[in-house]
Enzyme design. Structure first.
Site, PDB file in Angstrom:
ATOM      1  N   CYS A 176     -13.039   1.574 -15.375  1.00  0.00           N
ATOM      2  CA  CYS A 176     -13.371   3.000 -15.275  1.00  0.00           C
ATOM      3  C   CYS A 176     -12.074   3.810 -15.313  1.00  0.00           C
ATOM      4  CB  CYS A 176     -14.151   3.253 -13.984  1.00  0.00           C
ATOM      5  SG  CYS A 176     -15.013   4.820 -13.925  1.00  0.00           S
TER       6      CYS A 176
ATOM      7  N   CYS B 240     -25.075   4.292 -13.680  1.00  0.00           N
ATOM      8  CA  CYS B 240     -23.991   5.285 -13.626  1.00  0.00           C
ATOM      9  C   CYS B 240     -24.445   6.615 -14.219  1.00  0.00           C
ATOM     10  CB  CYS B 240     -22.778   4.767 -14.397  1.00  0.00           C
ATOM     11  SG  CYS B 240     -21.412   5.947 -14.470  1.00  0.00           S
TER      12      CYS B 240
ATOM     13  N   CYS C 214     -18.823  -2.575 -17.687  1.00  0.00           N
ATOM     14  CA  CYS C 214     -18.910  -2.155 -16.284  1.00  0.00           C
ATOM     15  C   CYS C 214     -20.197  -2.643 -15.610  1.00  0.00           C
ATOM     16  CB  CYS C 214     -18.840  -0.626 -16.193  1.00  0.00           C
ATOM     17  SG  CYS C 214     -18.908  -0.026 -14.490  1.00  0.00           S
TER      18      CYS C 214
ATOM     19  N   GLU D  41       0.825  -1.211   0.000  1.00  0.00           N
ATOM     20  CA  GLU D  41       0.000   0.000   0.000  1.00  0.00           C
ATOM     21  C   GLU D  41       0.859   1.262   0.000  1.00  0.00           C
ATOM     22  OE1 GLU D  41      -3.087   0.422  -0.567  1.00  0.00           O
ATOM     23  OE2 GLU D  41      -3.505  -1.716  -0.683  1.00  0.00           O
TER      24      GLU D  41
END
Length: 353
Positions: A196, A212, A206, A41
DNA sequence: AAGCCGTGGGT
DNA sequence: TACCCAAGGCT
């Protein structure tokens, strides 16, 4: 209405997509431990997956555990970060490893509150660690999630604005499930990274398409809004390749904070070239025997361009020469020391023969 | 609260 | 080429 699914339906849609198309073979998803998740991370902050992978593999090989990292030499940590950029991440990672060993019994905390007390871990990274490493409910809001949610909800502000940030965190919290936290967090990033995308979204693939707002608007690229642009300045300077007859090259340690903090760099020279010989003698006790200019190059930082004209000089020690100190080393090209180097410095050193 | 902090990929 | 911006955090 677009952008207004119930959390249950939203989660169902993206989790089903994850089963079929989500990423499950990333290096840090194998042998999953909190330490590995944490290291990944940090490396992935503002850095693309393909760039991180080799660095992650290398880093974990040398530092397989938080204890190993805590006991490491700073130079070794920075060496493994060479070329990855944002070097404060490496300094903070090292510092945090020592804190985890001394304060948390060598175990990463499983709460966002405690994780955020560690240097380099903010709200989103803490959420990523809690959800991914511990599979507990926590929310992330990285670049991917910002883009997915901005389009889904039709938020047209730039994602860095305070208004958008507040709104996006609320949305992100709203849709975060209490269970399946690990795959949910992963799929939100996967959608942003593979479907996306910034410039060429694949809306036809998607799972959120039918609800959306950006897709419904006809032009998903209008969301989110663009960052206000500002032109970055250009700075010019010289980097000195001061080389002994042995082939060794003079490096000096950068200050602990600021550009290239904690790395070893070629001396920068901004002054008048007519004074170069005297300055080398005065600063380093080195006498220039012959010198030449190398090809100029432009190195671009996040907030300025650095136009570098490297100067190569053959030098000999004078009476009061600096041989070796905590601030200076001679870099032996034949057996290079394991220290952190800025990208252009490494490139220049590799180019010397 | 904007500016600081790297480098490379994509266009 | 030049520009945008990545699995952001810190001050």
């Amino acid at each position: 209405m677009p952008g207004s699914l119930s959390p249950a339906l939203f989660q169902q849609a993206v989790l089903a997509w994850y089963d079929d198309y989500g990423r499950k073979n990333l290096p840090w998803q194998q042998n999953l431990t909190a330490y590995r998740v944490w290291v990944s991370e940090i490396m992935l902050q503002q850095t693309q997956v393909t760039t991180v992978i080799p660095y992650f593999e290398n880093f974990i090989l040398v530092f397989p555990t938080v204890e190993a990292l805590a006991l490491a030499e700073s130079d070794e940590v920075m060496h493994l970060w060479t070329g990855l950029g944002y070097y404060s991440r490496a300094r903070n990672l090292h510092k945090a490893a020592k804190m985890i060993v001394s304060q948390f019994g060598s175990q990463l905390p499983d709460s966002t509150e405690l994780l955020m007390t560690l240097p380099g871990i903010g709200r989103s990274t803490a959420g990523a660690i809690v959800s991914t490493a511990f599979n507990q409910r926590a929310t992330i809001l990285d670049g991917n999630v910002k883009r997915v949610l901005s389009r889904y909800a039709g938020i047209s502000d730039w994602t860095g604005s305070k208004k958008a940030e507040t709104q996006l965190w609320e949305l992100a919290e709203f849709y975060t499930p209490a269970v399946n936290c690990r795959p949910y967090t992963q799929v939100m990033m996967d959608l942003g990274a593979t479907i996306c995308t910034r410039t060429k979204p694949r809306c036809e693939a998607c799972p959120l398409q039918v609800s959306c707002a950006a897709f419904a608007s006809g032009n998903p690229l209008n969301f989110p809004g663009k960052k206000p642009k500002k032109t970055i300045p250009v700075r010019k300077g010289h980097l000195l390749l001061l080389q002994l007859a042995t082939g060794a090259i003079f490096l000096e340690k950068r200050p602990p904070v600021g550009i290239w903090g904690g790395l070893w760099s070629l001396p920068a020279y901004e002054g008048n070239l007519e004074n170069l010989t005297a300055e080398c003698q005065h600063r380093y006790g080195l006498v220039i025997e012959k010198m030449c200019f190398l090809d100029s190059l432009r190195h671009t930082f996040s907030h300025f361009h650095y136009d570098i004209t490297p100067i190569h000089a053959t030098v000999v020690h004078s009476e009061q020469a600096i041989y070796e100190s905590s601030e200076h080393i001679w870099y032996d090209l034949e057996s290079p020391p394991r220290v952190g180097l800025p990208r252009p410095v490494k490139t220049l050193l590799m180019g010397i023969n």
